[in-house]
Design a protein around this motif. Structure first.
Motif, PDB file in Angstrom:
ATOM      1  N   ARG A  75     146.532 -21.160 -40.072  1.00  0.00           N
ATOM      2  CA  ARG A  75     146.088 -22.592 -40.225  1.00  0.00           C
ATOM      3  C   ARG A  75     144.585 -22.287 -40.250  1.00  0.00           C
ATOM      4  N   LYS A 133     153.969 -26.823 -42.454  1.00  0.00           N
ATOM      5  CA  LYS A 133     152.930 -28.150 -42.369  1.00  0.00           C
ATOM      6  C   LYS A 133     153.731 -29.372 -42.670  1.00  0.00           C
ATOM      7  N   LEU A 134     154.434 -29.151 -44.025  1.00  0.00           N
ATOM      8  CA  LEU A 134     155.173 -30.276 -44.533  1.00  0.00           C
ATOM      9  C   LEU A 134     156.092 -31.194 -43.499  1.00  0.00           C
ATOM     10  N   CYS A 135     156.789 -30.041 -42.578  1.00  0.00           N
ATOM     11  CA  CYS A 135     157.329 -30.574 -41.692  1.00  0.00           C
ATOM     12  C   CYS A 135     156.699 -31.254 -40.642  1.00  0.00           C
ATOM     13  N   GLU A 136     155.715 -30.713 -40.108  1.00  0.00           N
ATOM     14  CA  GLU A 136     154.995 -31.261 -38.994  1.00  0.00           C
ATOM     15  C   GLU A 136     154.241 -32.392 -39.455  1.00  0.00           C
ATOM     16  N   ASP A 137     153.732 -32.368 -40.538  1.00  0.00           N
ATOM     17  CA  ASP A 137     153.026 -33.741 -40.970  1.00  0.00           C
ATOM     18  C   ASP A 137     154.167 -34.777 -41.120  1.00  0.00           C
ATOM     19  N   ALA A 138     155.376 -34.316 -41.564  1.00  0.00           N
ATOM     20  CA  ALA A 138     156.327 -35.635 -41.737  1.00  0.00           C
ATOM     21  C   ALA A 138     156.899 -35.808 -40.281  1.00  0.00           C
ATOM     22  N   GLY A 139     156.611 -34.918 -39.269  1.00  0.00           N
ATOM     23  CA  GLY A 139     157.009 -35.191 -37.736  1.00  0.00           C
ATOM     24  C   GLY A 139     158.538 -34.978 -37.745  1.00  0.00           C
TER      25      GLY A 139
END
Lengths: 384, 384, 384, 384
Positions: free
Chosen positions: D384, D127-133
């Motif tokens: 999730r 999610k860290l990667c996803e949230d950071a796009g």
């Protein structure tokens, strides 16, 4: 066409060797093939009687083989002139007694080896027959093994040049019987000295005639016996102490300078071409002689190995040998010798495998045991 | 990272073994791999000087190997404190003289086997080093043959149960040189007694440490030597009389009851897995140990053969064995022992292969010759 | 020589297993070999009567086998004191009724597995026999499969060191019958829960005694059943719904820590050594146990594989195993157990394969089903 | 032709897998082949920098591989815009820390599996990667093993009909290191729970994506772990206690009803086609999938075995399978996925093997451990 019956007393052939080799594969096989054909006019036809002490065993054997003439009355059989030949395959320690009775009855004598466990006894038995003017012989079956016949075939042709040495290996793993579903495959008496057991007395008799006939007259022996396995399980599932040698490490010298290095063991796992192998090295070529096969490498095919343990050996040391082809259907070795003995009795043909020759085998075995006990070489004196 | 130079006098390495095994595959290989790495901080780096009598040979060797430090002045090298190690690979009969000089110079002594041809001389040489408090060692390369390492690997795991016997076969056909384009492949001095030749003195030294380390302490020997080939052709194309034994038929007894039956011959054509094979039979399993490979048959895989020469043997006696897999890239055996000796000198690590151990090999060879001459077993006394 | 007749009621042996294994290969084979020989003086000779409901089937069987004594009147046979043994191979769901009648008649009870589909019923049946003081036994034939005997032979010799785990695979492709000329080769009731079908109840009974005897006492099970094929064609060519599990994925724990991972399936195509294989991994060696053969790899022969999918695997993973040789002509497994049961009844020899032991098999099967339904491990309590 | 450099930070590739698979066989191989060619106009050329803590190790690796751009200053590399990709092959327990730093630096993230040992941590990282796009991916190399590609090739053609079940076997014998010349061939941390070891966490990550992609979406797991070998020898020759599972006995259920029965073990001797094999049984055919090879048996070739243990199995159960031929030279599996990830970053091509997909592998492993501890099936919830 005359069919001449040759009566043969087969004494003590209820054991494994006696039944299989002498009765079924020799005498019965000769009968089944229509006897021994001599020229166009004569057939020698064995007419066996099976003698022994245990009637039940004899009857069972008769049923199994179709040789129905059996008797526990050996005296009667010996007294019967229809039986000119007496053959003995009983236990070694009983042999002399039976042979003496047959000699008194004037029979031609043929017997299994060893004829005795002492040379003096074996010689006495031989002289008994000789003095009585009786034909006599001892089993030397290995001379007619197909592998040895192939050896003699190429030897006679000069294949080896001068033979230098022979390395013999005999034996296999005889299970001790201690483990589930791995029973012993040989009788327990083989491992008891008090019952005539021991591999030296068993095998050196063979090595004597094999070497004498094939490689050179044996003149001396150094032998170390060993009882590597101290306890085995007998036929009744009971442990017993092994008192006889189960392995023999022997070196023989021959009068022509050939050295024979023979290993005989019931405690070895087989990684070689056969149960008995003899490697014969000569100046012009070498042979590996097995029971039925024989492989050769001539001087022309001898490779030049390099000692370099840093790489895997590049030479295929088995590939460079060539198998000697079959030249006939090889008959059973025991049967061949039986036919020769019957012809010897019936037709006076020569038969060099006399009881005195058999005594030489006992002599070598006894010398082997002496060598072991006294830790020295023992020379063989001419017999008598 | 400290790189510590270890000066080594290599004396008499112009011969085949000295050049190939000690110089090229050991010392030069150690240098080429960057020395012997000890932990993270230290490297022991051999610093060799080649000594000998023939300057031309030395120069040729230097050119061939890139080890350019050579000298015919052994005295100067011995006097030079940069060289703490003296190694000798000269002829056996010259060994004592060289070693004595090196001992006087206080060097650590390492040499080829045999260290002498007489036990007394070998022991004296060992005591000389011991009395002088000098580290010393003798080459026992066969212990690090990959095949023997595999043997030790499985032996340590209990594969064999109790070892009963070992059957060793060593040798191959050494051409006599009499024939066109089949030159001899070993030097002529090997076949002359007066030059220290003979297969007994050559090989029994090896069998001693191999048996002692692997199978059991040797206590006695019976050995028959033979000179099967009376004449060979020398390096100059001239015939010469062979005065040394070219074959040895030996039996060894060990204190644990193991019997070792060893054949060593330069007159045999090879039909076996390798130039040296040792079949080890134990209660639970057997192994055939070659130079690099090792095959095993456990009790579980032991077949039950039947003796029936009337049919071809139905069991594939080679198929029932399994090869022990490689577990690493095996380094050269001489190099491994060299690394151990250098660590012994530089770091005081243990090195059990002393000159006194080497003397045991000479003792066995001498006992073998005595056995041959006196036709009896010879027991081995503890040395000193 | 006394020949003692042992009367045996064979109930419900008209099915495939009953006819082939129990009647033809066991009872008839024992009769044909001359009975069970006990020492020199006694022979136990089976004297069977075939009972069942369908007279035509019984007559056909009598004609086929030569066992002509048949009857549809079970009550009369049970009342007849000439028949001390009652054997049942009827459908599982009928077993209890038959056995109860035989117990009332005081017979020694022997039957096929499973003895019931519920543990409580199997235990009750066992206690019924015990309370009545009757000898009793259940078929556990797989213990005498030659492959398992070879396993036990080498296990007893310590081949494995500590056994760690066992991976069992059982089964083959049972055709569904939907396709031309590919008829189903097993009866349809096997695939119907309502008829006592299902591979869990069928096979876990076997795995219980196999594991208990060979690897360790089973203490718990996790099992997943599946009905992968929902419809098959029955004996009359009609489709039917499969309501029973046709595959079972089970893991068993043993009290000694051994883990057994067993796959049983009628929907798998066989790419392994046999229809049933069990790979046993131990610290010192591993074995692959099949129905008749057994292959081993000892620690000595264990290779060191490298994971490198960029090249074809260089190791032959089948070649590095060795077949355990035959040590005898292995008799039919059912027959061996029959001989033991008859000796148990006639001579009071021990027979550990009682109905209570059989109930353990039912217990494991039932626990397997519970595990499947409740999606959890199920521990096995001691019975009773 | 544009040659576009793609800067890649390779962090922690000094380990065996990192060096061999990612550096040498992937990145360096891509460079050596001239980059990744995109149509006629573009080449993507990796431009790697090796980062790590130990400068000596980095230098040695640079020397060995020719990739000379190395640094111990990860912060500087992360700050350098020439490097848009960050790859991590460090120890699992360090992974999150490195990835978090790279995310802050805005890099595309690619890493080895497992991404964590806890599902929550793996999800958080994804999610860290996803949230950071940020683009992100995880290694799932086994999908491109030639054997699995062959499976997918024939599966897509309908070879199997309905897949019913999969039987997976993975592993080999990892030596314990207790014995002379048989060192362990895997690092000791693999066998210590406190260091992130254990075969469940190691292998179930793989089985998740293999099953999800090839056979069906995994919905539940039953798993039994075991530590069969309690003590091993570490890299320094010291014994240590094994605290992690060395074998895993797992069953997986898929949403389509397929059952996967997987064995993973470092204590098994290999008697199967390869180090990893998966037998896939379908209604119309079956396959045995290895690392590089794949063998099939269709319904047409399925034999009809008969259960008759009284005779040797007459069917050759290996012979009735056919090998699927190669259809190309199969590239290294890691390299294929690397090329896809680089294209994903440079060209926005799809790349389904995201960190969230990787988290599913951790989820299965964690569920497997829970199942083991709680002795029950564990269902997998959507992440999730």
């Amino acid at each position: 066409m005359e069919i001449r019956k040759i009566g043969i007393i087969l004494n003590g052939v209820t054991g494994r060797m006696g039944t299989n080799q002498h009765l079924i594969r020799s005498i019965k096989a000769i009968i089944d093939q229509g006897g021994i054909r001599i020229g166009d006019d004569l057939v020698l036809m064995p007419d066996p009687i099976l003698t022994g002490r245990n009637e039940n065993k004899l009857r069972a054997l008769a049923e199994r083989t179709g040789i129905t003439n059996v008797s526990t009355d050996l005296a009667a059989a010996l007294a019967d002139p229809r039986y000119p030949i007496f053959f003995d395959a009983s236990l070694t320690l009983l042999r002399a007694g039976f042979v003496e009775r047959a000699v008194k009855a004037g029979k031609a004598i043929y017997c299994e080896k060893p004829t005795a466990v002492k040379t003096a006894d074996a010689v006495a038995l031989a002289k008994l027959c000789e003095d009585a003017g009786l034909k006599n012989g001892v089993v030397q079956d290995k001379l007619w093994l197909p592998g040895l016949r192939k050896f003699r075939m190429i030897h006679e042709q000069g294949f080896f040049g001068d033979i230098l040495s022979v390395r013999g290996e005999f034996g296999y793993w005889v299970f001790t019987g201690h483990h589930y579903d791995q029973p012993a495959q040989r009788p327990s008496w083989n491992y008891r000295d008090e019952d005539g057991g021991g591999i030296i007395i068993d095998m050196l008799c063979h090595w004597r005639y094999v070497i004498d006939h094939c490689f050179g007259k044996v003149t001396g022996v150094s032998c170390l016996g060993a009882t590597h396995i101290p306890e085995r399980i007998d036929e009744n599932g009971q442990p017993y102490a092994c008192t006889a040698d189960d392995s023999a490490y022997a070196t023989f010298q021959c009068e022509n300078g050939v050295v024979c290095h023979f290993n005989s063991s019931w405690n070895t796992r087989v990684r070689r071409d056969d149960l008995l192998t003899m490697q014969v090295d000569g100046t012009k070529g070498s042979a590996l002689v097995g029971l039925r096969k024989c492989w050769v490498q001539s001087s022309a095919g001898t490779p030049r190995p390099v000692w370099n343990p840093d790489i895997d050996q590049p030479i295929d040391f088995f590939g460079g040998w060539q198998e000697v082809p079959d030249h006939q259907v090889y008959d059973n070795a025991f049967k061949i010798q039986w036919e020769q003995f019957i012809r010897h009795v019936a037709l006076d043909e020569p038969f060099p495998y006399s009881l005195m020759e058999g005594a030489k085998g006992v002599q070598l075995a006894e010398a082997g045991i002496t060598s072991w006990k006294e830790r020295r070489w023992v020379d063989l004196e001419p017999l008598r």
